[in-house]
Design a protein around this motif. Structure first.
Motif, short mmCIF file in Angstrom:
data_model
loop_
_atom_site.label_atom_id
_atom_site.label_comp_id
_atom_site.label_asym_id
_atom_site.label_seq_id
_atom_site.Cartn_x
_atom_site.Cartn_y
_atom_site.Cartn_z
N UNK A 212 0.83 -1.21 0.00
CA UNK A 212 0.00 0.00 0.00
C UNK A 212 0.86 1.26 0.00
N UNK A 213 1.96 1.23 0.74
CA UNK A 213 2.84 2.40 0.80
C UNK A 213 3.49 2.65 -0.56
N UNK A 214 4.03 1.59 -1.16
CA UNK A 214 4.71 1.75 -2.44
C UNK A 214 3.75 2.17 -3.55
N UNK A 215 2.63 1.47 -3.66
CA UNK A 215 1.66 1.80 -4.70
C UNK A 215 0.98 3.14 -4.44
N UNK A 216 0.79 3.46 -3.15
CA UNK A 216 0.17 4.74 -2.83
C UNK A 216 1.05 5.92 -3.21
N UNK A 217 2.36 5.80 -2.96
CA UNK A 217 3.28 6.88 -3.32
C UNK A 217 3.35 7.06 -4.84
N UNK A 218 3.40 5.95 -5.57
CA UNK A 218 3.40 6.03 -7.03
C UNK A 218 2.09 6.64 -7.54
N UNK A 219 0.98 6.22 -6.96
CA UNK A 219 -0.32 6.75 -7.38
C UNK A 219 -0.44 8.23 -7.08
N UNK A 220 0.15 8.67 -5.98
CA UNK A 220 0.10 10.09 -5.63
C UNK A 220 0.77 10.94 -6.70
N UNK A 221 1.94 10.50 -7.17
CA UNK A 221 2.64 11.25 -8.22
C UNK A 221 1.81 11.25 -9.51
N UNK A 222 1.18 10.11 -9.83
CA UNK A 222 0.35 10.03 -11.04
C UNK A 222 -0.84 10.98 -10.93
N UNK A 223 -1.46 11.03 -9.75
CA UNK A 223 -2.61 11.92 -9.56
C UNK A 223 -2.20 13.38 -9.71
N UNK A 224 -1.04 13.73 -9.18
CA UNK A 224 -0.55 15.11 -9.33
C UNK A 224 -0.34 15.43 -10.81
N UNK A 225 0.27 14.48 -11.54
CA UNK A 225 0.46 14.69 -12.97
C UNK A 225 -0.86 14.83 -13.72
N UNK A 226 -1.85 14.00 -13.35
CA UNK A 226 -3.17 14.10 -13.99
C UNK A 226 -3.81 15.45 -13.68
N UNK A 227 -3.65 15.94 -12.45
CA UNK A 227 -4.22 17.23 -12.08
C UNK A 227 -3.60 18.36 -12.90
#
Length: 356
Positions: A212-227
């Motif tokens: 969850x920590x690893x995938x969550x951190x990667x997903x956070x960067x992706x969400x910022x890029x999408x925003x």
């Protein structure tokens, strides 16, 4: 005397003392229909010319892309042939084939690199052209003009293509660091660290908390890029509607999708991006059966070279899905973004001036 709130409408890119880089709308008449209804009406009455234009662009993309891929394989053919020869030699001695040797793999990659760069430029041109075309169609429809045919749409779009390409390049410059960061974060956990930092590799046996920590951190960067992409998604429409430079268009898109119109922009652009991503995933899986007949043809043409055939079969699903996206999905996406741009300009023009 009653003071009328708001400000005079000016084109995108025009100088405004309160809103540098422009603001307002070209015409004071707001869109007559809602965004979804207006987009559907645009395609209901002019689907032949709009989809005809996008199908012509998809055909152009297919021809140019096929030529570039063929040239890349022709330039790398010596390495594919040598790899297959070595593999057959291993099989003849009843040894398992070793696959690509490092020298062959590196040579194939370096020879293909210029063609991959050219393919990215073609994709950039196609995306800019489609966004411009549908922004022009929406602009002329909102202004009360007739819906142009495919040829007229191309003629009206040509003056804006150069600026639109610069807008797309500037958008990529803004998004590339976030995309690279997302890749590095994912690789950091997948490979067990990098640059002298060692961590537990992320695999099937990793704990739930660690996953969850690893995938969550990667997903956070992706969400910022999408925003960030969502905030810049109206830049091409701004370029068509008067922004004089790529920087002005990007700043205009960022301004229009900011407070207090941020949630309206996100409610439209987020589903649009989700539909495009979902369509690509579905089309990629749907196109996988096409790789089999293509692979049989390549086997026949290359004297059963399994390595060249495998490389072509890897390309087929992605290529087919991108072409279908170009012809059928990008048009309504581009039209929806262009109509959102017109709607937000109208909303901005009716807002009270800043600081009052």
């Amino acid at each position: 005397m009653t003071q009328k709130k708001g400000r005079a409408a000016v084109p995108d890119g025009a100088e405004d003392p309160e809103y540098p880089e422009g603001g307002g709308i070209r015409r004071g008449t707001p869109p007559r229909r809602g965004l979804i209804a207006g987009t559907l009406e645009l395609f209901r009455t002019g689907w032949r010319s709009l989809f005809g234009f996008s199908s012509g662009v998809a055909l152009f993309t297919a021809l140019v892309g096929a030529a570039l891929v063929t040239a890349a394989f022709a330039l790398s053919w010596h390495d594919f042939a040598l790899t297959w020869k070595l593999a057959r030699s291993d099989i003849a001695y009843e040894d398992p084939p070793l696959g690509y040797y490092p020298d062959q793999y590196t040579s194939i990659f370096l020879r293909s690199l210029p063609f991959m760069g050219l393919l990215l430029l073609v994709a950039l041109f196609v995306l800019a052209l489609l966004y411009v075309a549908y922004a022009v169609a929406v602009r002329d429809t909102e202004a009360g003009g007739h819906r142009p045919g495919s040829g007229e749409l191309w003629r009206r779009s040509r003056p804006h293509i150069g600026l639109a390409i610069r807008v797309q390049l500037l958008t990529i410059v803004c998004l590339a660091p976030l995309a690279l960061l997302a890749y590095l974060v994912a690789a950091f956990f997948r490979d067990g660290g990098m640059m002298g930092i060692d961590i537990e590799p992320l695999d099937y046996w990793s704990s739930t908390r660690y996953r969850l920590s690893a995938n969550g951190l990667t997903s956070l960067v992706i969400v910022i890029g999408a925003f960030v992409w969502l905030r810049l998604s109206l830049a091409t429409a701004a370029a068509v509607n008067g922004a004089s430079t790529a920087r002005a268009a990007v700043r205009r898109s960022w301004s229009l999708t900011g407070h207090p119109r941020r949630w309206r922009a996100l409610r439209v652009t987020a589903p649009v991006m989700g539909v495009a991503v979902a369509a690509y995933i579905v089309l990629s899986h749907a196109a996988e059966p096409l790789a089999h007949p293509v692979g049989l043809s390549v086997l026949w043409l290359t004297d059963d070279n399994a390595y060249a055939t495998g490389a072509v079969m890897e390309i087929v699903p992605a290529a087919v899905s991108l072409l279908v996206l170009t012809a059928l999905v990008v048009p309504p996406v581009g039209a929806a973004l262009a109509r959102l741009h017109a709607e937000l300009r109208t909303a901005e023009a009716t807002e009270p001036p800043r600081g009052r």
